[in-house]
Write a protein that holds these residues in place. Structure first.
Motif, PDB file in Angstrom:
ATOM      1  N   PRO A  13       3.526 -10.832   4.925  1.00 24.94           N
ATOM      2  CA  PRO A  13       2.525  -9.762   4.963  1.00 24.94           C
ATOM      3  C   PRO A  13       1.362 -10.353   6.169  1.00 24.94           C
ATOM      4  O   PRO A  13       1.145 -11.361   6.432  1.00 24.94           O
ATOM      5  N   ASN A  14       0.702  -9.226   7.051  1.00 26.43           N
ATOM      6  CA  ASN A  14      -0.023  -9.622   7.974  1.00 26.43           C
ATOM      7  C   ASN A  14      -1.533  -8.929   7.611  1.00 26.43           C
ATOM      8  O   ASN A  14      -1.659  -7.760   6.947  1.00 26.43           O
ATOM      9  N   ILE A  15      -2.625  -9.522   7.964  1.00 25.32           N
ATOM     10  CA  ILE A  15      -3.869  -8.876   7.637  1.00 25.32           C
ATOM     11  C   ILE A  15      -4.810  -8.721   9.077  1.00 25.32           C
ATOM     12  O   ILE A  15      -4.446  -9.778   9.790  1.00 25.32           O
ATOM     13  N   LYS A  16      -5.563  -7.860   9.276  1.00 25.06           N
ATOM     14  CA  LYS A  16      -6.449  -7.599  10.365  1.00 25.06           C
ATOM     15  C   LYS A  16      -7.669  -6.853   9.965  1.00 25.06           C
ATOM     16  O   LYS A  16      -7.369  -5.909   9.251  1.00 25.06           O
ATOM     17  N   ALA A  22       1.204   0.041   3.657  1.00 28.94           N
ATOM     18  CA  ALA A  22      -0.130  -0.647   4.078  1.00 28.94           C
ATOM     19  C   ALA A  22      -1.166  -1.041   2.795  1.00 28.94           C
ATOM     20  O   ALA A  22      -0.821  -0.104   1.623  1.00 28.94           O
ATOM     21  N   CYS A  23      -1.811  -1.641   2.873  1.00 30.59           N
ATOM     22  CA  CYS A  23      -2.968  -1.689   1.905  1.00 30.59           C
ATOM     23  C   CYS A  23      -4.455  -1.909   2.880  1.00 30.59           C
ATOM     24  O   CYS A  23      -4.133  -2.408   3.909  1.00 30.59           O
ATOM     25  N   ILE A  31      -3.842  -7.456  -0.748  1.00 25.31           N
ATOM     26  CA  ILE A  31      -4.679  -8.156  -0.213  1.00 25.31           C
ATOM     27  C   ILE A  31      -5.661  -8.706  -1.507  1.00 25.31           C
ATOM     28  O   ILE A  31      -6.047  -7.727  -2.178  1.00 25.31           O
ATOM     29  N   LEU A  65     -10.129  -4.717   5.765  1.00 25.73           N
ATOM     30  CA  LEU A  65      -9.240  -5.695   5.722  1.00 25.73           C
ATOM     31  C   LEU A  65      -7.924  -4.900   5.901  1.00 25.73           C
ATOM     32  O   LEU A  65      -7.595  -4.183   5.010  1.00 25.73           O
ATOM     33  N   VAL A  66      -7.045  -4.772   6.614  1.00 23.76           N
ATOM     34  CA  VAL A  66      -5.864  -3.812   6.857  1.00 23.76           C
ATOM     35  C   VAL A  66      -4.621  -4.777   6.721  1.00 23.76           C
ATOM     36  O   VAL A  66      -4.479  -5.743   7.559  1.00 23.76           O
ATOM     37  N   GLY A  67      -3.956  -4.507   5.709  1.00 21.84           N
ATOM     38  CA  GLY A  67      -2.544  -5.168   5.367  1.00 21.84           C
ATOM     39  C   GLY A  67      -1.391  -4.519   5.872  1.00 21.84           C
ATOM     40  O   GLY A  67      -1.246  -3.113   5.638  1.00 21.84           O
ATOM     41  N   SER A  68      -0.442  -5.207   6.471  1.00 23.19           N
ATOM     42  CA  SER A  68       0.618  -4.760   6.901  1.00 23.19           C
ATOM     43  C   SER A  68       2.048  -5.374   6.744  1.00 23.19           C
ATOM     44  O   SER A  68       1.731  -6.666   6.297  1.00 23.19           O
ATOM     45  N   MET A  89      -6.003 -15.105  11.344  1.00 26.77           N
ATOM     46  CA  MET A  89      -4.791 -15.085  10.462  1.00 26.77           C
ATOM     47  C   MET A  89      -4.036 -16.177  10.611  1.00 26.77           C
ATOM     48  O   MET A  89      -3.620 -16.729  11.655  1.00 26.77           O
ATOM     49  N   TYR A  94      -6.584 -14.809   5.570  1.00 27.28           N
ATOM     50  CA  TYR A  94      -7.440 -14.399   6.787  1.00 27.28           C
ATOM     51  C   TYR A  94      -9.019 -14.664   6.716  1.00 27.28           C
ATOM     52  O   TYR A  94      -9.350 -14.586   5.559  1.00 27.28           O
ATOM     53  N   CYS A 128      -0.169 -14.697   3.969  1.00 25.16           N
ATOM     54  CA  CYS A 128      -1.141 -14.841   5.116  1.00 25.16           C
ATOM     55  C   CYS A 128      -2.304 -14.799   4.476  1.00 25.16           C
ATOM     56  O   CYS A 128      -2.692 -14.337   3.363  1.00 25.16           O
TER      57      CYS A 128
END
Lengths: 140, 140
Positions: free
Chosen positions: A31-34, A67-68, B33, A21-24, B81, B70, B68
């Motif tokens: 924050p966003n996660i993908k 990032a995380c 995260i 899971l990539v946090g930006s 998300m 997810y 966010c």
């Protein structure tokens, strides 16, 4: 907690994980996660991903590399967060190194498709937990 | 994409997910995260979690509620998300509503343990993808 415990178990978790899971940092300070396929890793220190150059994540990391990445084994209440920076690589050599069979589905022009690029995450520090055990440590 | 398609599939994903990946704004501008058990949800609009009042996540959301969450089904390349805000609830009624058998392990003083609190996430917008399908929409 002894250092070997702190390193060995998170290493096993990252090595057997197919996705991260990539946090930006997204728009307006949210924050966003993908979820992204982990293509390769060098211990806890570096993790590589491949993605579309035109993607939202690439636009975000071009603007802010902070990032995380997170690995989870939910059946055992185990998780690893790595915090650091993401660099965008568009050189032919790195792209060739990460190329996999089947990528043509996403990048029709092949390994030199300008819409194919590589993200390299480099860790600064980590937090690992497993049930009630919890450790935060620097990644060298 | 029709609206019913955009809502129905992400609803199914959230309803069958036991955990959510929760994104917060951490120290020095880095996203963080953590996987958390989803305790309850009201469609895509609200999602509740319970956690320790003394935890890092509570400290972060007290300072900056932007968040966010997810949900991922990695075997089908499917992800959702939700972007919005997290409120911290410490009133007895909300705490009682979310209390589950076995929580004594984490909160030894029971439902009134001051170290037990509830986080309520409220969505503003969503991004859902499934294979090559991708939709961004407001959550009302």
């Amino acid at each position: 907690m002894k250092k070997e415990v702190a390193i060995e178990k998170p290493l096993k978790l990252i090595d057997r994980s197919e996705i991260a899971l990539v946090g930006s940092n997204g728009d307006n300070g949210y924050p966003n996660i993908k979820a992204m396929l982990k293509m390769r890793n060098e211990g806890l220190r570096k993790v590589w991903f491949s993605t579309n150059t035109s993607s939202m994540r690439v636009a975000q990391f071009a603007k802010d590399p902070r990032a995380c990445i997170y690995f989870v084994n939910s059946s055992e209440y185990e998780g690893l967060m790595l915090v650091g920076g993401i660099a965008i690589h568009q050189d032919a050599e790195t792209k060739r190194l990460l190329w996999k069979e089947g990528f043509e589905r996403y990048y029709p022009l092949g390994v030199n498709d300008p819409d194919y690029c590589v993200l390299c995450f480099t860790s600064k520090w980590a937090n690992y937990y497993h049930e009630l055990e919890n450790a935060t440590f620097d990644v060298e």
